[in-house]
Design a protein around this motif. Structure first.
Motif, PDB file in Angstrom:
ATOM      1  N   VAL A 214      12.561 -28.797 -10.695  1.00  0.00           N
ATOM      2  CA  VAL A 214      12.239 -28.690 -12.120  1.00  0.00           C
ATOM      3  C   VAL A 214      13.122 -27.632 -12.784  1.00  0.00           C
ATOM      4  O   VAL A 214      13.178 -26.483 -12.331  1.00  0.00           O
ATOM      5  N   PHE A 215      13.795 -28.054 -13.846  1.00  0.00           N
ATOM      6  CA  PHE A 215      14.660 -27.135 -14.604  1.00  0.00           C
ATOM      7  C   PHE A 215      13.992 -26.648 -15.890  1.00  0.00           C
ATOM      8  O   PHE A 215      14.367 -25.631 -16.430  1.00  0.00           O
ATOM      9  N   LYS A 216      13.063 -27.451 -16.411  1.00  0.00           N
ATOM     10  CA  LYS A 216      12.348 -27.063 -17.641  1.00  0.00           C
ATOM     11  C   LYS A 216      11.005 -26.495 -17.196  1.00  0.00           C
ATOM     12  O   LYS A 216      10.121 -27.255 -16.755  1.00  0.00           O
ATOM     13  N   PRO A 217      10.844 -25.156 -17.270  1.00  0.00           N
ATOM     14  CA  PRO A 217       9.712 -24.511 -16.599  1.00  0.00           C
ATOM     15  C   PRO A 217       8.342 -25.101 -16.936  1.00  0.00           C
ATOM     16  O   PRO A 217       7.486 -25.227 -16.060  1.00  0.00           O
ATOM     17  N   GLU A 218       8.124 -25.534 -18.189  1.00  0.00           N
ATOM     18  CA  GLU A 218       6.785 -26.029 -18.529  1.00  0.00           C
ATOM     19  C   GLU A 218       6.411 -27.299 -17.754  1.00  0.00           C
ATOM     20  O   GLU A 218       5.238 -27.585 -17.575  1.00  0.00           O
ATOM     21  N   LEU A 219       7.425 -28.028 -17.270  1.00  0.00           N
ATOM     22  CA  LEU A 219       7.109 -29.241 -16.511  1.00  0.00           C
ATOM     23  C   LEU A 219       6.583 -28.906 -15.110  1.00  0.00           C
ATOM     24  O   LEU A 219       6.014 -29.752 -14.428  1.00  0.00           O
ATOM     25  N   ALA A 220       6.783 -27.666 -14.700  1.00  0.00           N
ATOM     26  CA  ALA A 220       6.342 -27.268 -13.353  1.00  0.00           C
ATOM     27  C   ALA A 220       4.914 -26.722 -13.360  1.00  0.00           C
ATOM     28  O   ALA A 220       4.301 -26.574 -12.292  1.00  0.00           O
ATOM     29  N   GLU A 221       4.382 -26.474 -14.577  1.00  0.00           N
ATOM     30  CA  GLU A 221       3.120 -25.723 -14.671  1.00  0.00           C
ATOM     31  C   GLU A 221       1.995 -26.273 -13.800  1.00  0.00           C
ATOM     32  O   GLU A 221       1.320 -25.535 -13.102  1.00  0.00           O
ATOM     33  N   ALA A 222       1.779 -27.593 -13.869  1.00  0.00           N
ATOM     34  CA  ALA A 222       0.632 -28.145 -13.139  1.00  0.00           C
ATOM     35  C   ALA A 222       1.059 -29.025 -11.974  1.00  0.00           C
ATOM     36  O   ALA A 222       0.240 -29.741 -11.399  1.00  0.00           O
ATOM     37  N   LEU A 223       2.341 -28.950 -11.621  1.00  0.00           N
ATOM     38  CA  LEU A 223       2.821 -29.910 -10.617  1.00  0.00           C
ATOM     39  C   LEU A 223       2.180 -29.728  -9.246  1.00  0.00           C
ATOM     40  O   LEU A 223       1.991 -30.690  -8.511  1.00  0.00           O
ATOM     41  N   ASP A 224       1.849 -28.471  -8.903  1.00  0.00           N
ATOM     42  CA  ASP A 224       1.220 -28.299  -7.592  1.00  0.00           C
ATOM     43  C   ASP A 224      -0.181 -28.958  -7.569  1.00  0.00           C
ATOM     44  O   ASP A 224      -0.570 -29.573  -6.574  1.00  0.00           O
ATOM     45  N   TYR A 225      -0.906 -28.873  -8.691  1.00  0.00           N
ATOM     46  CA  TYR A 225      -2.208 -29.547  -8.742  1.00  0.00           C
ATOM     47  C   TYR A 225      -2.037 -31.068  -8.699  1.00  0.00           C
ATOM     48  O   TYR A 225      -2.766 -31.777  -8.016  1.00  0.00           O
ATOM     49  N   ARG A 226      -1.061 -31.534  -9.457  1.00  0.00           N
ATOM     50  CA  ARG A 226      -0.807 -32.984  -9.469  1.00  0.00           C
ATOM     51  C   ARG A 226      -0.434 -33.467  -8.058  1.00  0.00           C
ATOM     52  O   ARG A 226      -0.883 -34.513  -7.600  1.00  0.00           O
ATOM     53  N   ALA A 227       0.416 -32.680  -7.374  1.00  0.00           N
ATOM     54  CA  ALA A 227       0.849 -33.063  -6.031  1.00  0.00           C
ATOM     55  C   ALA A 227      -0.342 -33.078  -5.066  1.00  0.00           C
ATOM     56  O   ALA A 227      -0.472 -33.971  -4.227  1.00  0.00           O
ATOM     57  N   LYS A 228      -1.221 -32.096  -5.205  1.00  0.00           N
ATOM     58  CA  LYS A 228      -2.383 -32.040  -4.319  1.00  0.00           C
ATOM     59  C   LYS A 228      -3.285 -33.252  -4.549  1.00  0.00           C
ATOM     60  O   LYS A 228      -3.767 -33.888  -3.610  1.00  0.00           O
ATOM     61  N   ARG A 229      -3.496 -33.576  -5.837  1.00  0.00           N
ATOM     62  CA  ARG A 229      -4.349 -34.722  -6.162  1.00  0.00           C
ATOM     63  C   ARG A 229      -3.748 -36.036  -5.669  1.00  0.00           C
ATOM     64  O   ARG A 229      -4.453 -37.022  -5.468  1.00  0.00           O
ATOM     65  N   ALA A 230      -2.430 -36.035  -5.492  1.00  0.00           N
ATOM     66  CA  ALA A 230      -1.755 -37.234  -4.988  1.00  0.00           C
ATOM     67  C   ALA A 230      -1.642 -37.210  -3.457  1.00  0.00           C
ATOM     68  O   ALA A 230      -1.009 -38.086  -2.868  1.00  0.00           O
ATOM     69  N   GLY A 231      -2.244 -36.193  -2.843  1.00  0.00           N
ATOM     70  CA  GLY A 231      -2.164 -36.096  -1.378  1.00  0.00           C
ATOM     71  C   GLY A 231      -0.762 -35.745  -0.913  1.00  0.00           C
ATOM     72  O   GLY A 231      -0.351 -36.115   0.189  1.00  0.00           O
ATOM     73  N   GLN A 232      -0.012 -35.008  -1.736  1.00  0.00           N
ATOM     74  CA  GLN A 232       1.378 -34.715  -1.398  1.00  0.00           C
ATOM     75  C   GLN A 232       1.624 -33.238  -1.105  1.00  0.00           C
ATOM     76  O   GLN A 232       2.769 -32.795  -1.121  1.00  0.00           O
ATOM     77  N   ILE A 233       0.549 -32.473  -0.894  1.00  0.00           N
ATOM     78  CA  ILE A 233       0.767 -31.119  -0.378  1.00  0.00           C
ATOM     79  C   ILE A 233       0.539 -31.234   1.132  1.00  0.00           C
ATOM     80  O   ILE A 233      -0.595 -31.335   1.597  1.00  0.00           O
ATOM     81  N   VAL A 234       1.631 -31.250   1.855  1.00  0.00           N
ATOM     82  CA  VAL A 234       1.565 -31.499   3.305  1.00  0.00           C
ATOM     83  C   VAL A 234       1.070 -30.230   4.006  1.00  0.00           C
ATOM     84  O   VAL A 234       1.615 -29.144   3.774  1.00  0.00           O
ATOM     85  N   SER A 235       0.057 -30.366   4.831  1.00  0.00           N
ATOM     86  CA  SER A 235      -0.514 -29.149   5.425  1.00  0.00           C
ATOM     87  C   SER A 235       0.487 -28.449   6.346  1.00  0.00           C
ATOM     88  O   SER A 235       0.659 -27.242   6.286  1.00  0.00           O
ATOM     89  N   LYS A 236       1.201 -29.218   7.162  1.00  0.00           N
ATOM     90  CA  LYS A 236       2.247 -28.603   7.999  1.00  0.00           C
ATOM     91  C   LYS A 236       3.557 -28.613   7.205  1.00  0.00           C
ATOM     92  O   LYS A 236       4.573 -29.186   7.620  1.00  0.00           O
ATOM     93  N   GLY A 237       3.490 -27.970   6.050  1.00  0.00           N
ATOM     94  CA  GLY A 237       4.584 -28.044   5.075  1.00  0.00           C
ATOM     95  C   GLY A 237       5.921 -27.621   5.629  1.00  0.00           C
ATOM     96  O   GLY A 237       6.974 -28.100   5.188  1.00  0.00           O
ATOM     97  N   ARG A 238       5.925 -26.745   6.614  1.00  0.00           N
ATOM     98  CA  ARG A 238       7.210 -26.269   7.146  1.00  0.00           C
ATOM     99  C   ARG A 238       8.014 -27.417   7.756  1.00  0.00           C
ATOM    100  O   ARG A 238       9.240 -27.326   7.859  1.00  0.00           O
ATOM    101  N   LEU A 239       7.318 -28.474   8.176  1.00  0.00           N
ATOM    102  CA  LEU A 239       8.039 -29.586   8.799  1.00  0.00           C
ATOM    103  C   LEU A 239       8.737 -30.468   7.763  1.00  0.00           C
ATOM    104  O   LEU A 239       9.593 -31.281   8.109  1.00  0.00           O
TER     105      LEU A 239
END
Ligand SMILES: Cc1ncc(COP(=O)(O)O)c(C=O)c1O
Length: 358
Positions: A214-239
Motif C-alpha cells: 500500500v502506497f496511499k496510507p489511508e488504504l492500509a488503515e483497516a486492511l489487517d482487519y479485512r485480511a483477518k475476516r477473510a482468513g488471510q492472517i496466517v498463524s505461522k506467518g513467518r512461513l
C-alpha cells in the motif's frame, strides 16, 4: 510438456531453502516474528519508500482485499473486461467490496488507455442512482501478455487523480513486467500514481506468497482487519514472509523473471518464423499468444503438449481468427526447460503448412 501457466510448477529451490531455514524453532505467531519484520523492511527498500505490506496466500485474496479497501459498497471499480478480477475470481472482489461493482471496459491486448478510461468516466452520470467510480484496477502484465510502459501508467494515474479514484495494480506477474521494462519497482508503481499493488510471488518462484503493498496510507488503515475476516492472517506467518526473503535474496526474483521472459522470446521468435503462424499480441513478458493453423494445434496436442486456447475479445482492430486457426496461450516460468521450448518448436515446424512455391 506443460505450457498451460506459470503456476503449474512448484517453488524454486532458493525459496524452499529460505522456508526450510525459517521452519526451525519457535517464533511469535501471526506475523510478530523477526523474519516478517525483516521482510517488511525489505519491501521498503525494494520500493524506495515506506510502504505497508500485508501477506496473503493467493492472488485472488490480494486483489479482493486491496479493492475492498479502495472501494466502498456503493462504489464502482473500473477494469478491463478481461481482467482477472472480473473474469477469474468467482466474484471475490465484489464479495469483499460488499456490493460494489466492477465495470469492464474494452481495450486491445487487455490494456486500458488513459483516453478510454477518461471518456468512460466523463460519460458517467453524477446522479445518485449511479454508482460513483472509486477505483481503477489494471493488470501488469495484462491478460494478453502486454506490459504497461511507465508513461502509460502515469497517464492512467493522472486520470485517477483527476477523478478521485484509487489506482490498483494487479501484479501477479509484477517481476516479469519489471524486467521487461528495465525500470525500478518504484518507477512502475507509486511514481506513476499507483496507490495499492497486488505483488505476486507465487508465479515467479514462491510456494504460495502474495503481498498487498500500500502506497496511499489511508488504504492500509483497516486492511489487517479485512485480511483477518477473510482468513488471510496466517498463524505461522513467518512461513509466508520467509518465502519473500528467499525470493528477494541475491535478486532471485529478477533472475527468475528474466529467465522466463527469455524463454518466451525464444519461443515467440521461433513460432513467428513459421508459415501460417502470427502473434495475436507482441510478446513482452513470459506469455506467448500465437494464432496457429488447426493442423499445428492438433500436432502439438497429439504430442502431449499442454496449453490453453485463448479468447479473441481483445484482438487488435482488423485481426480475426480464421475457421482453420486457433489462438493459444503458451506460458513460460522460472522452471520451464529450454529443451521443451526447442521440442515444441520442432513439432510446430514439422506441422507448419508448406509455403506456396514462388
Ligand atoms: C492476472 C492475474 N491476477 C491474479 C492471479 C492470481 O490468482 P490466484 O488466486 O489463482 O493466485 C492470476 C493467476 O492466474 C493472474 O493471472
Amino acid at each position: 510438456m506443460n505450457f498451460a501457466s506459470d503456476n503449474i510448477v512448484g517453488a524454486s529451490a532458493q525459496v524452499l531453502q529460505a522456508l526450510s531455514q525459517a521452519n526451525a524453532g519457535a517464533m511469535p505467531a501471526y506475523g510478530g516474528d523477526e523474519i516478517t519484520k525483516r521482510v517488511k523492511a525489505r519491501f521498503n527498500e525494494v520500493f524506495e519508500r515506506e510502504v505497508s505490506v500485508f501477506f496473503v496466500t493467493t492472488g485472488t485474496a490480494a486483489n479482493a482485499l486491496a479493492l475492498s479497501s479502495a472501494v466502498p459498497p456503493y462504489g464502482l471499480c473500473v477494469c478491463h473486461r478481461e481482467a482477472h478480477v472480473i473474469d477469474d475470481e468467482c466474484g471475490a472482489p465484489e464479495f469483499f467490496m460488499h456490493g460494489a461493482k466492477l465495470a469492464g471496459l474494452p481495450g486491445v491486448g487487455a490494456k486500458l488507455t488513459a483516453e478510454g478510461v477518461s471518456t468512460y468516466l466523463k460519460g458517467l452520470s453524477r446522479a445518485v442512482k449511479q454508482m460513483p467510480p472509486k477505483a481503477l484496477s489494471i493488470s501488469q502484465v495484462t491478460e494478453c501478455g502486454l506490459v504497461y510502459h511507465p508513461d502509460e501508467l502515469k497517464a492512467l494515474g493522472d486520470v485517477c487523480r483527476e477523478h478521485g479514484l484509487s489506482f490498483h495494480m494487479d501484479g501477479a506477474r509484477f517481476a516479469n513486467a519489471l524486467v521487461s521494462l528495465g525500470c525500478t519497482p518504484a518507477e512502475m508503481t507509486w511514481k506513476q500514481g499507483v496507490d495499492i499493488l497486488s505483488f505476486g510471488g507465487t508465479k515467479n518462484g514462491c510456494l504460495m506468497a502474495e503481498a498487498i503493498v500500500v502506497f496511499k496510507p489511508e488504504l492500509a488503515e483497516a486492511l489487517d482487519y479485512r485480511a483477518k475476516r477473510a482468513g488471510q492472517i496466517v498463524s505461522k506467518g513467518r512461513l509466508i514472509s520467509a518465502q519473500f526473503e528467499g525470493y528477494f535474496a541475491d535478486d532471485h526474483w529478477y533472475a527468475n523473471a528474466r529467465y522466463a521472459n527469455r524463454l518466451a522470446r525464444l519461443l515467440s521468435d521461433g513460432l513467428s518464423e513459421l508459415p501460417g503462424v502470427r502473434l495475436a499480441w507482441a510478446t513482452q513478458a513470459n506469455e506467448v499468444f500465437p494464432i496457429i493453423p488447426a493442423s499445428m494445434d492438433k500436432a502439438l496436442k497429439e504430442a502431449g503438449i499442454l496449453y490453453h486456447p485463448w479468447t479473441e475479445l481483445s484482438l487488435p482492430a482488423g485481426e480475426t481468427i480464421g475457421p482453420d486457426e486457433t489462438l493459444i496461450r503458451l506460458v513460460l516460468s522460472f522452471a520451464s526447460q529450454e529443451q521443451d521450448v526447442r521440442k515444441l518448436l520442432e513439432i510446430a515446424r514439422s506441422a507448419a503448412p508448406r509455403q506456396a512455391a514462388e
